[in-house]
Design a protein around this motif. Structure first.
Motif, PDB file in Angstrom:
ATOM      1  N   SER A   1      78.031 -97.308   6.933  1.00 12.50           N
ATOM      2  CA  SER A   1      79.187 -97.144   6.058  1.00 12.50           C
ATOM      3  C   SER A   1      78.822 -96.547   4.704  1.00 12.50           C
ATOM      4  O   SER A   1      79.713 -96.289   3.890  1.00 12.50           O
ATOM      5  N   GLU A   2      77.521 -96.361   4.457  1.00 11.98           N
ATOM      6  CA  GLU A   2      77.017 -95.770   3.212  1.00 11.98           C
ATOM      7  C   GLU A   2      77.560 -96.478   1.968  1.00 11.98           C
ATOM      8  O   GLU A   2      77.993 -95.854   1.003  1.00 11.98           O
ATOM      9  N   THR A   3      77.555 -97.799   2.005  1.00 10.86           N
ATOM     10  CA  THR A   3      77.996 -98.556   0.833  1.00 10.86           C
ATOM     11  C   THR A   3      76.875 -98.615  -0.196  1.00 10.86           C
ATOM     12  O   THR A   3      75.699 -98.497   0.128  1.00 10.86           O
ATOM     13  N   ASN A   4      77.249 -98.835  -1.441  1.00  5.43           N
ATOM     14  CA  ASN A   4      76.307 -98.747  -2.552  1.00  5.43           C
ATOM     15  C   ASN A   4      75.581-100.079  -2.751  1.00  5.43           C
ATOM     16  O   ASN A   4      75.717-100.741  -3.790  1.00  5.43           O
ATOM     17  N   VAL A   5      74.788-100.453  -1.744  1.00  4.53           N
ATOM     18  CA  VAL A   5      74.073-101.727  -1.741  1.00  4.53           C
ATOM     19  C   VAL A   5      72.576-101.457  -1.821  1.00  4.53           C
ATOM     20  O   VAL A   5      72.037-100.622  -1.088  1.00  4.53           O
ATOM     21  N   LYS A   6      71.903-102.189  -2.702  1.00  4.65           N
ATOM     22  CA  LYS A   6      70.455-102.083  -2.876  1.00  4.65           C
ATOM     23  C   LYS A   6      69.845-103.421  -2.445  1.00  4.65           C
ATOM     24  O   LYS A   6      70.157-104.463  -3.032  1.00  4.65           O
ATOM     25  N   MET A   7      68.996-103.387  -1.440  1.00  8.54           N
ATOM     26  CA  MET A   7      68.470-104.619  -0.859  1.00  8.54           C
ATOM     27  C   MET A   7      67.021-104.840  -1.282  1.00  8.54           C
ATOM     28  O   MET A   7      66.154-104.002  -1.037  1.00  8.54           O
ATOM     29  N   LEU A   8      66.778-105.972  -1.951  1.00  6.39           N
ATOM     30  CA  LEU A   8      65.430-106.355  -2.349  1.00  6.39           C
ATOM     31  C   LEU A   8      64.852-107.280  -1.279  1.00  6.39           C
ATOM     32  O   LEU A   8      65.379-108.373  -1.053  1.00  6.39           O
ATOM     33  N   GLY A   9      63.800-106.831  -0.616  1.00  5.33           N
ATOM     34  CA  GLY A   9      63.137-107.652   0.390  1.00  5.33           C
ATOM     35  C   GLY A   9      61.997-108.416  -0.258  1.00  5.33           C
ATOM     36  O   GLY A   9      60.908-107.878  -0.463  1.00  5.33           O
ATOM     37  N   LEU A  10      62.237-109.678  -0.596  1.00  6.80           N
ATOM     38  CA  LEU A  10      61.271-110.472  -1.349  1.00  6.80           C
ATOM     39  C   LEU A  10      60.194-111.065  -0.444  1.00  6.80           C
ATOM     40  O   LEU A  10      60.438-111.365   0.719  1.00  6.80           O
ATOM     41  N   ASN A  11      58.997-111.237  -1.016  1.00  5.09           N
ATOM     42  CA  ASN A  11      57.881-111.879  -0.302  1.00  5.09           C
ATOM     43  C   ASN A  11      57.580-111.202   1.026  1.00  5.09           C
ATOM     44  O   ASN A  11      57.402-111.853   2.063  1.00  5.09           O
ATOM     45  N   ALA A  12      57.519-109.886   1.008  1.00  8.35           N
ATOM     46  CA  ALA A  12      57.210-109.136   2.226  1.00  8.35           C
ATOM     47  C   ALA A  12      55.749-109.313   2.611  1.00  8.35           C
ATOM     48  O   ALA A  12      54.935-109.840   1.843  1.00  8.35           O
ATOM     49  N   GLY A  13      55.417-108.862   3.820  1.00  6.08           N
ATOM     50  CA  GLY A  13      54.037-108.993   4.284  1.00  6.08           C
ATOM     51  C   GLY A  13      53.650-110.439   4.505  1.00  6.08           C
ATOM     52  O   GLY A  13      54.409-111.222   5.096  1.00  6.08           O
ATOM     53  N   PHE A  14      52.468-110.824   3.997  1.00  6.52           N
ATOM     54  CA  PHE A  14      51.927-112.179   4.181  1.00  6.52           C
ATOM     55  C   PHE A  14      52.201-113.094   2.995  1.00  6.52           C
ATOM     56  O   PHE A  14      51.525-114.106   2.819  1.00  6.52           O
ATOM     57  N   ALA A  15      53.167-112.763   2.160  1.00  4.49           N
ATOM     58  CA  ALA A  15      53.378-113.523   0.926  1.00  4.49           C
ATOM     59  C   ALA A  15      53.624-115.014   1.193  1.00  4.49           C
ATOM     60  O   ALA A  15      53.269-115.861   0.382  1.00  4.49           O
ATOM     61  N   TYR A  16      54.233-115.323   2.341  1.00  3.16           N
ATOM     62  CA  TYR A  16      54.477-116.725   2.691  1.00  3.16           C
ATOM     63  C   TYR A  16      53.318-117.324   3.490  1.00  3.16           C
ATOM     64  O   TYR A  16      53.503-118.342   4.158  1.00  3.16           O
ATOM     65  N   GLY A  17      52.153-116.716   3.427  1.00  5.31           N
ATOM     66  CA  GLY A  17      50.947-117.090   4.157  1.00  5.31           C
ATOM     67  C   GLY A  17      50.967-118.287   5.069  1.00  5.31           C
ATOM     68  O   GLY A  17      51.120-118.158   6.290  1.00  5.31           O
ATOM     69  N   PRO A  18      50.822-119.530   4.561  1.00  4.07           N
ATOM     70  CA  PRO A  18      50.701-120.712   5.418  1.00  4.07           C
ATOM     71  C   PRO A  18      51.937-121.016   6.260  1.00  4.07           C
ATOM     72  O   PRO A  18      51.848-121.791   7.212  1.00  4.07           O
ATOM     73  N   LEU A  19      53.089-120.429   5.936  1.00  7.82           N
ATOM     74  CA  LEU A  19      54.304-120.707   6.708  1.00  7.82           C
ATOM     75  C   LEU A  19      54.319-119.973   8.048  1.00  7.82           C
ATOM     76  O   LEU A  19      55.186-120.223   8.884  1.00  7.82           O
ATOM     77  N   GLY A  20      53.404-119.048   8.243  1.00  3.80           N
ATOM     78  CA  GLY A  20      53.205-118.458   9.563  1.00  3.80           C
ATOM     79  C   GLY A  20      54.128-117.319   9.933  1.00  3.80           C
ATOM     80  O   GLY A  20      54.865-116.770   9.107  1.00  3.80           O
ATOM     81  N   ALA A  21      54.068-116.960  11.225  1.00  6.35           N
ATOM     82  CA  ALA A  21      54.730-115.756  11.733  1.00  6.35           C
ATOM     83  C   ALA A  21      56.237-115.745  11.493  1.00  6.35           C
ATOM     84  O   ALA A  21      56.828-114.684  11.309  1.00  6.35           O
ATOM     85  N   THR A  22      56.881-116.918  11.490  1.00  5.87           N
ATOM     86  CA  THR A  22      58.325-116.951  11.274  1.00  5.87           C
ATOM     87  C   THR A  22      58.695-116.459   9.877  1.00  5.87           C
ATOM     88  O   THR A  22      59.816-115.985   9.654  1.00  5.87           O
TER      89      THR A  22
END
Length: 315
Positions: free
Chosen positions: A94-115
């Motif tokens: 729909s090309e809406t004017n939304v900017k999405m911040l993907g926080l804690n990407a990669g391994f940032a949540y380390g001990p919490l695992g694959a989920t």
């Protein structure tokens, strides 16, 4: 040392003060996004939908249609896993004017695992049409990308880190969408990095290695010819990403090597295809997949060590 999230929030405040019509939506991620300073200054411009990521993205598209520039800010793994349909249809299609911040990407949540590890966001984002995709390496670059995102009319995804890191760019730095960011010029090997892994690559230069280090903060748009010229001017290419090797930075560079029929060998470091990560510290996970300084040093010095041994055997 500066947290990328602090830099983003301060930029949102700056831009709102300058007349941008911003709204921020979070999914019970007020603390994760560190949005409190913006919320304190503009309490009517922050909406917390609770743990309902799909609702958040759909509502963000609706608010954007009313004329606001809307930022969503929540954990990257749940943005992509839970809200994929809303991202695809309500935001990108729909090309809406939304900017999405993907926080804690990669391994940032380390001990919490694959989920909780977000290691496929770039692969998914690259398949969504009308979406600009960015991954800043430091706070200064994050600020510049946010300013660009606000001016750009259309969907944007920004892959965010949560570590406090040194600032790599000075006050004269100018972000140009699509342009590769050459952080250090070296010898025969060029190392392309995703996001904050630029710091790991730069640290290798302090251990007797001299690669050219290039960050790709703009994954789409991307100046392909500029990247190709960097590849052509070196004898070997290495990629480092806290992401799956399927569809990520290594795939992007590999596609360019094939498309432009380049002869340079490519060594890609990341998470192998069809493999789940496990619970551990971020440091240990980076070490496991050789996406840290020691892994890069081993890759850079390995050929030299082998050649030296071969020469010694000949004598």
């Amino acid at each position: 040392m500066q947290d990328l999230r602090d830099a983003v929030v301060s930029t949102l405040i700056e831009q709102q003060e300058q007349g941008a019509n911003l709204s921020v939506m979070v999914a019970d991620s007020t603390s994760t996004s560190k949005i409190s300073p913006f919320e304190k200054a503009y309490p009517d411009r922050v909406i917390n939908v609770g743990i309902a990521e799909q609702n958040m993205v759909g509502m963000a598209a609706g608010v954007a249609l009313s004329g606001h520039v809307v930022f969503t800010a929540n954990a990257a793994p749940f943005l992509f896993a839970r809200s994929n349909e809303q991202m695809k249809n309500d935001v990108c299609y729909s090309e809406t004017n939304v900017k999405m911040l993907g926080l804690n990407a990669g391994f940032a949540y380390g001990p919490l695992g694959a989920t909780h590890h977000c290691t496929n966001d770039i692969a998914i984002a690259r398949t969504l049409g009308n979406l600009q995709v960015f991954a800043p390496a430091d706070a200064s670059q994050a600020q510049a990308i946010v300013r660009h995102a606000i001016k750009h009319k259309g969907p944007v995804y920004i892959r965010m880190d949560s570590d406090k890191l040194p600032v790599l760019h000075d006050e004269d730095y100018r972000f140009i969408p699509g342009q590769p960011d050459v952080l250090a010029e070296g010898d025969d090997v060029v190392v392309f990095t995703l996001g904050t892994l630029a710091h790991e690559a730069l640290a290798a230069r302090e251990q007797g290695c001299n690669p050219t280090v290039v960050s790709l903060p703009s994954l789409w748009p991307l100046d392909e010819l500029a990247v190709v010229e960097l590849i052509k001017s070196h004898k070997k290419v290495i990629t480092m990403e806290e992401h799956a090797l399927s569809g990520g930075l290594g795939t992007i560079i590999g596609e360019l090597i094939l498309k432009y029929r380049l002869s340079q060998p490519l060594q890609a470091f990341g998470i192998p295809a069809y493999e789940f990560t496990h619970s551990s510290s971020r440091t240990a996970l980076r070490r496991q997949f050789s996406i840290d300084t020691s892994g890069l040093v081993a890759a850079l010095k390995g050929p030299a060590i082998a050649a030296a041994r071969e020469a010694a055997n000949e004598h």
